[in-house]
Design a protein around this motif. Structure first.
Motif, PDB file in Angstrom:
ATOM      1  N   SER A 182      27.291  40.616  32.196  1.00 41.59           N
ATOM      2  CA  SER A 182      28.344  41.616  32.218  1.00 41.59           C
ATOM      3  C   SER A 182      28.624  42.078  33.653  1.00 41.59           C
ATOM      4  O   SER A 182      29.787  42.223  34.054  1.00 41.59           O
ATOM      5  CB  SER A 182      27.941  42.811  31.346  1.00 41.59           C
ATOM      6  N   ALA A 183      27.568  42.292  34.440  1.00 42.44           N
ATOM      7  CA  ALA A 183      27.737  42.741  35.818  1.00 42.44           C
ATOM      8  C   ALA A 183      28.431  41.681  36.666  1.00 42.44           C
ATOM      9  O   ALA A 183      29.358  41.979  37.432  1.00 42.44           O
ATOM     10  CB  ALA A 183      26.376  43.094  36.421  1.00 42.44           C
ATOM     11  N   VAL A 184      27.988  40.429  36.526  1.00 47.80           N
ATOM     12  CA  VAL A 184      28.616  39.349  37.287  1.00 47.80           C
ATOM     13  C   VAL A 184      30.059  39.152  36.823  1.00 47.80           C
ATOM     14  O   VAL A 184      30.963  38.908  37.638  1.00 47.80           O
ATOM     15  CB  VAL A 184      27.816  38.044  37.145  1.00 47.80           C
ATOM     16  N   GLY A 185      30.288  39.273  35.516  1.00 45.78           N
ATOM     17  CA  GLY A 185      31.642  39.124  34.996  1.00 45.78           C
ATOM     18  C   GLY A 185      32.602  40.138  35.595  1.00 45.78           C
ATOM     19  O   GLY A 185      33.756  39.814  35.902  1.00 45.78           O
ATOM     20  N   HIS A 186      32.118  41.374  35.766  1.00 42.07           N
ATOM     21  CA  HIS A 186      32.973  42.388  36.382  1.00 42.07           C
ATOM     22  C   HIS A 186      33.319  41.989  37.819  1.00 42.07           C
ATOM     23  O   HIS A 186      34.479  42.112  38.246  1.00 42.07           O
ATOM     24  CB  HIS A 186      32.278  43.742  36.379  1.00 42.07           C
ATOM     25  N   SER A 187      32.331  41.517  38.573  1.00 42.06           N
ATOM     26  CA  SER A 187      32.578  41.114  39.960  1.00 42.06           C
ATOM     27  C   SER A 187      33.589  39.980  40.038  1.00 42.06           C
ATOM     28  O   SER A 187      34.493  39.983  40.886  1.00 42.06           O
ATOM     29  CB  SER A 187      31.263  40.694  40.626  1.00 42.06           C
ATOM     30  N   VAL A 188      33.445  39.001  39.157  1.00 43.98           N
ATOM     31  CA  VAL A 188      34.381  37.873  39.158  1.00 43.98           C
ATOM     32  C   VAL A 188      35.790  38.344  38.812  1.00 43.98           C
ATOM     33  O   VAL A 188      36.779  37.911  39.428  1.00 43.98           O
ATOM     34  CB  VAL A 188      33.905  36.784  38.178  1.00 43.98           C
ATOM     35  N   GLN A 189      35.904  39.231  37.837  1.00 46.80           N
ATOM     36  CA  GLN A 189      37.222  39.733  37.432  1.00 46.80           C
ATOM     37  C   GLN A 189      37.918  40.445  38.592  1.00 46.80           C
ATOM     38  O   GLN A 189      39.109  40.228  38.848  1.00 46.80           O
ATOM     39  CB  GLN A 189      37.076  40.685  36.247  1.00 46.80           C
ATOM     40  N   VAL A 190      37.151  41.287  39.323  1.00 47.35           N
ATOM     41  CA  VAL A 190      37.756  42.004  40.450  1.00 47.35           C
ATOM     42  C   VAL A 190      38.115  41.028  41.568  1.00 47.35           C
ATOM     43  O   VAL A 190      39.170  41.146  42.199  1.00 47.35           O
ATOM     44  CB  VAL A 190      36.805  43.100  40.962  1.00 47.35           C
ATOM     45  N   ALA A 191      37.242  40.036  41.795  1.00 48.51           N
ATOM     46  CA  ALA A 191      37.518  39.055  42.848  1.00 48.51           C
ATOM     47  C   ALA A 191      38.794  38.267  42.550  1.00 48.51           C
ATOM     48  O   ALA A 191      39.582  37.978  43.446  1.00 48.51           O
ATOM     49  CB  ALA A 191      36.330  38.108  42.992  1.00 48.51           C
ATOM     50  N   LEU A 192      38.996  37.923  41.287  1.00 49.66           N
ATOM     51  CA  LEU A 192      40.159  37.117  40.921  1.00 49.66           C
ATOM     52  C   LEU A 192      41.433  37.935  40.807  1.00 49.66           C
ATOM     53  O   LEU A 192      42.497  37.523  41.289  1.00 49.66           O
ATOM     54  CB  LEU A 192      39.892  36.405  39.600  1.00 49.66           C
ATOM     55  N   PHE A 193      41.342  39.094  40.180  1.00 47.28           N
ATOM     56  CA  PHE A 193      42.544  39.822  39.791  1.00 47.28           C
ATOM     57  C   PHE A 193      42.693  41.185  40.470  1.00 47.28           C
ATOM     58  O   PHE A 193      43.671  41.884  40.231  1.00 47.28           O
ATOM     59  CB  PHE A 193      42.565  40.012  38.273  1.00 47.28           C
ATOM     60  N   GLY A 194      41.734  41.570  41.290  1.00 53.94           N
ATOM     61  CA  GLY A 194      41.802  42.858  41.968  1.00 53.94           C
ATOM     62  C   GLY A 194      42.814  42.860  43.093  1.00 53.94           C
ATOM     63  O   GLY A 194      43.415  41.832  43.425  1.00 53.94           O
ATOM     64  N   PRO A 195      43.022  44.024  43.710  1.00 51.54           N
ATOM     65  CA  PRO A 195      44.019  44.135  44.786  1.00 51.54           C
ATOM     66  C   PRO A 195      43.647  43.268  45.984  1.00 51.54           C
ATOM     67  O   PRO A 195      42.468  43.110  46.315  1.00 51.54           O
ATOM     68  CB  PRO A 195      43.982  45.628  45.143  1.00 51.54           C
TER      69      PRO A 195
END
Length: 367
Positions: free
Chosen positions: A335-348
């Motif tokens: 879950s923690a790594v998934g959050h990081s990947v999501q922000v890396a891909l789709f974050g500002p």
């Protein structure tokens, strides 16, 4: 599960990790293979920001000297907003020194600490606070540091005594920006412990920035970034504070791992987990739940001065820290790594690192 896998995927370029088209994504390389710089110049010719991907500009900003006293520049984030991101537990005025936990880039308090340090602190009965960095730690660090500065001051006021800080990655470095430019905070901190901190920046973010783009806070941690230059110009440490850095030779994001180190001094200790647990295979992500890293941090927090005499029994190695739930650990980690990947891909994303704030730049010399 490890961030190693994510970083490896990023290094393969867009074909390895697909994401939506983003009009703010960085421009393509030019004929020479270099990506365009976003560096602008001030009237005196000093650089204002830099490219995420190119070598540093020839003209660096003129960095101001760290103020020796006072309260520093006014905080620009409204106090109500700052207060919302701070959460505390326990009586800060009693028991062991109260601890401020600061998460890193592409993460949150929950993703970093809810399954690692917070359960351990509950077992220990140590009072604590957390601060949520805006935009999962990819906001301009100069803005995020205002949240940290507020949290330091507020904790100290509530506790009536000095506090300790433990931070991971950006969280292990950002307190140094606060103490550099807001000098009143220096006397409020006893120990500052950085776990895999980005004190001197890193080359580890460049593959991701070059392929997917970066948020401001990521860009500012490049080893050639103007932010890192300003952070480390002049004073890097202050005598009021004891500093301990805890690093891993397997760190794939702080590259080289020695970029987490601070200059040697009587109040500084730079530790490498593998010096005490040779076979400890922890990377940038897993160091946050490593028992060996936890033991080294606890020694720094519980003793006077930095951790100058670390010790580690063999039984302390190759274990998870106290409080980690073995049944939910795989899910918590994913879950923690998934959050990081999501922000890396789709974050500002930003085209280049933000310009230094006026307080960090020296006035140009008079003609």
């Amino acid at each position: 599960m490890s961030v190693v896998l994510w970083a490896g995927a990023l290094s393969q370029g867009p074909s390895a990790v697909a994401g939506p088209a983003d009009s703010s994504a960085p421009a393509a390389p030019n004929a020479s293979g270099a990506l365009p710089s976003t560096t602008a110049s001030t009237a005196d010719g000093s650089a204002q920001g830099s490219s995420l991907f190119a070598p540093p500009p020839p003209a660096r900003p003129n960095v101001a000297s760290a103020p020796q006293s006072g309260t520093g520049p006014a905080l620009t984030v409204p106090e109500q907003e700052l207060a919302k991101t701070m959460k505390c537990n326990g009586d800060l005025s009693k028991g062991p020194d109260p601890l401020l936990l600061i998460h890193g880039t592409l993460s949150t308090v929950d993703a970093t600490f809810s399954w690692s340090w917070l359960p351990s602190l509950e077992m220990e009965k140590r009072p604590w606070c957390t601060v949520e960095l805006p935009k999962s730690g990819v906001e301009d660090i100069q803005i995020s540091a205002e949240y940290v500065t507020y949290a330091i001051r507020e904790m100290h006021k509530r506790a009536g005594r000095r506090i300790d800080i433990v931070g991971h990655s950006q969280g292990g470095m950002i307190g140094r920006w606060s103490t550099k430019w807001w000098p009143d905070t220096r006397g409020m901190i006893d120990d500052l412990v950085g776990i895999a901190p980005t004190n001197k920046g890193t080359a580890g973010f460049y593959p991701a920035c070059a392929t997917l783009g970066c948020g401001a806070g990521t860009a500012q941690q490049g080893r050639d970034a103007n932010f890192i230059h300003a952070l480390n110009e002049d004073a890097m440490t202050f005598p009021e504070i004891d500093y301990t850095t805890i690093n891993s030779t397997f760190d794939e994001l702080v590259v080289p791992y020695t970029n987490g180190f601070l200059p040697s001094g009587p109040n500084v200790s730079n530790l490498v987990v593998q010096d005490y647990c040779t076979a400890e295979p922890i990377d940038h992500f897993l160091i946050i739940v490593s028992n060996a890293a936890y033991v080294l941090a606890k020694q720094a927090l519980d003793n006077d001065g930095p951790n100058e005499a670390p010790g580690m029994a063999p039984s302390e190695c190759l274990r998870l820290m106290p409080g980690v739930n073995l049944l939910t650990f795989p899910f918590d980690g994913l879950s923690a790594v998934g959050h990081s990947v999501q922000v890396a891909l789709f974050g500002p994303k930003v085209p280049g690192e933000p310009a230094l704030r006026p307080y960090a730049e020296a006035s140009p010399p008079s003609p």
